[in-house]
Design an enzyme around this catalytic site. Structure first.
Site, PDB file in Angstrom:
ATOM      1  N   PRO A 215      -8.107  30.630 -16.989  1.00 11.84           N
ATOM      2  CA  PRO A 215      -7.713  29.217 -16.930  1.00 11.84           C
ATOM      3  C   PRO A 215      -8.935  28.303 -16.820  1.00 11.84           C
ATOM      4  O   PRO A 215      -9.811  28.531 -15.992  1.00 11.84           O
ATOM      5  CB  PRO A 215      -6.860  29.126 -15.663  1.00 11.84           C
ATOM      6  CG  PRO A 215      -6.538  30.525 -15.278  1.00 11.84           C
ATOM      7  CD  PRO A 215      -7.608  31.394 -15.848  1.00 11.84           C
ATOM      8  N   GLU A 216      -8.994  27.297 -17.668  1.00  8.74           N
ATOM      9  CA  GLU A 216     -10.017  26.260 -17.574  1.00  8.74           C
ATOM     10  C   GLU A 216      -9.318  24.967 -17.144  1.00  8.74           C
ATOM     11  O   GLU A 216      -8.141  24.991 -16.800  1.00  8.74           O
ATOM     12  CB  GLU A 216     -10.738  26.101 -18.922  1.00  8.74           C
ATOM     13  CG  GLU A 216     -11.376  27.404 -19.406  1.00  8.74           C
ATOM     14  CD  GLU A 216     -12.136  27.252 -20.723  1.00  8.74           C
ATOM     15  OE1 GLU A 216     -12.605  26.135 -21.020  1.00  8.74           O
ATOM     16  OE2 GLU A 216     -12.259  28.243 -21.452  1.00  8.74           O
TER      17      GLU A 216
ATOM     18  N   ARG B 218      -5.390  40.932 -11.913  1.00  3.23           N
ATOM     19  CA  ARG B 218      -6.756  41.423 -11.719  1.00  3.23           C
ATOM     20  C   ARG B 218      -7.287  41.197 -10.307  1.00  3.23           C
ATOM     21  O   ARG B 218      -8.314  41.752  -9.940  1.00  3.23           O
ATOM     22  CB  ARG B 218      -7.694  40.756 -12.734  1.00  3.23           C
ATOM     23  CG  ARG B 218      -7.319  40.968 -14.203  1.00  3.23           C
ATOM     24  CD  ARG B 218      -7.745  42.321 -14.732  1.00  3.23           C
ATOM     25  NE  ARG B 218      -9.165  42.579 -14.564  1.00  3.23           N
ATOM     26  CZ  ARG B 218     -10.119  42.226 -15.426  1.00  3.23           C
ATOM     27  NH1 ARG B 218      -9.803  41.586 -16.526  1.00  3.23           N
ATOM     28  NH2 ARG B 218     -11.380  42.513 -15.197  1.00  3.23           N
TER      29      ARG B 218
ATOM     30  N   ARG C 103     -34.358  20.689 -20.019  1.00  2.00           N
ATOM     31  CA  ARG C 103     -33.773  22.038 -19.874  1.00  2.00           C
ATOM     32  C   ARG C 103     -33.893  22.820 -21.174  1.00  2.00           C
ATOM     33  O   ARG C 103     -33.571  22.318 -22.236  1.00  2.00           O
ATOM     34  CB  ARG C 103     -32.302  21.947 -19.456  1.00  2.00           C
ATOM     35  CG  ARG C 103     -32.152  21.115 -18.227  1.00  2.00           C
ATOM     36  CD  ARG C 103     -30.979  21.510 -17.376  1.00  2.00           C
ATOM     37  NE  ARG C 103     -31.181  20.912 -16.071  1.00  2.00           N
ATOM     38  CZ  ARG C 103     -31.586  21.583 -14.992  1.00  2.00           C
ATOM     39  NH1 ARG C 103     -31.757  22.887 -15.059  1.00  2.00           N
ATOM     40  NH2 ARG C 103     -31.791  20.980 -13.853  1.00  2.00           N
TER      41      ARG C 103
END
Ligand SMILES: [Zn+2]
Length: 277
Positions: free
Chosen positions: A2-3, A113, A155
């Site tokens: 799930p995001e 899980r 970065r």
């Protein structure tokens, strides 16, 4: 996994069930869910609490309790919530916790899980907890193309990996990062610090558009994710790149490619998202 759109869908489904209700019974049947705390102690502490609100930050669900404490739920890989009238929850070997509400409803937490977590935080502990883990909310007003460009300055990590860092953008995961990069026509391998301000403006819009579409379609169901009423989401039918190796790009018709970046499968269109010359 799930995001943001999936967790937001869970929140919208479960909030009307939980808000205003008082927890009369709580059972937590998995020591991993609350560790290092004893699940029986956490369950006892929940009993008698009235639920004030169910909010979301990044991929965390925040169940705000009348005492000022917050139950912080992270679904991780396979966690899900469902509800039924008391006594009517189906038998389920993967049910890890049950809340009995004074409204005649039971809420079940299921997790195959077992990577999900339930943490009960004291009022003063919530902000530091979230602050240490999460950057800005991508659908909120503090998230802008400029803030994104500033955070990326200097970065060298690939922009895809930069986008997945929850301390930068809260709630973006592998699916919506790939979809956003495709929408913005940005190659996922490019060093984050080398994108132009214009590209970050595009990426900012693309992230919001991909997440908003995901929320509209109630998330994406690939294996285990279901919405709280048990129905699948619809976003998986609208992926432009994610999981579509070899299929034609929706924009240019050329085949989608897959690479591995930072250990994550990454799908993109090499024509629409070229490496800079
Ligand atoms: Zn293309």
């Amino acid at each position: 996994v799930p995001e943001l759109p999936e967790v937001e869908t869970v929140r919208r489904g479960i909030a009307p069930v939980l808000e205003g209700a008082t927890i009369e019974r709580a059972e937590i049947a998995d020591v991993r869910l609350t560790r290092p705390f004893d699940p029986a102690i956490v369950a006892d502490a929940l009993v008698g609490e009235q639920i004030a609100a169910v909010d979301r930050r990044g991929k965390y669900l925040l169940v705000r309790l009348g005492s000022g404490r917050t139950l912080v739920i992270h679904l991780r890989m396979t966690g899900s919530l469902s509800h039924a009238p008391t006594g009517e929850l189906p038998d389920d070997a993967y049910r890890r916790a049950t809340l009995g509400l004074d409204t005649g409803t039971e809420v079940a937490y299921r997790d195959v899980r077992r990577f999900g977590t339930w943490e009960l935080l004291e009022p003063d502990d919530l902000d530091p907890y979230l602050g240490a883990r999460l950057g800005s909310e991508p659908l909120g007003t503090a998230f802008t193309g400029r803030s994104l460009a500033r955070a990326a300055a200097g970065r060298r990590a690939p922009v895809k990996s930069f986008l997945l860092d929850q301390r930068r953008i809260a709630g973006l995961g592998n699916i919506y990062a790939d979809e956003a990069l495709w929408r913005a026509r940005v190659n996922p391998r490019r060093p984050a610090g080398e994108l132009t301000a214009n590209e970050y403006a595009r990426l900012h819009r693309a992230i919001r558009a991909a997440l908003r579409r995901g929320v509209e379609l109630r998330g994406s169901t690939l294996s285990t994710y279901v919405t709280p009423d048990g129905s699948p989401g619809g976003m998986q039918d609208e992926f432009h790149v994610y999981g579509r190796l070899g299929e034609p790009c929706d924009r240019c018709g050329r085949p989608i490619e897959r690479i591995v970046l930072g250990g994550r499968g990454t799908w993109f269109c090499p024509h629409c998202q070229p490496e800079p010359a």
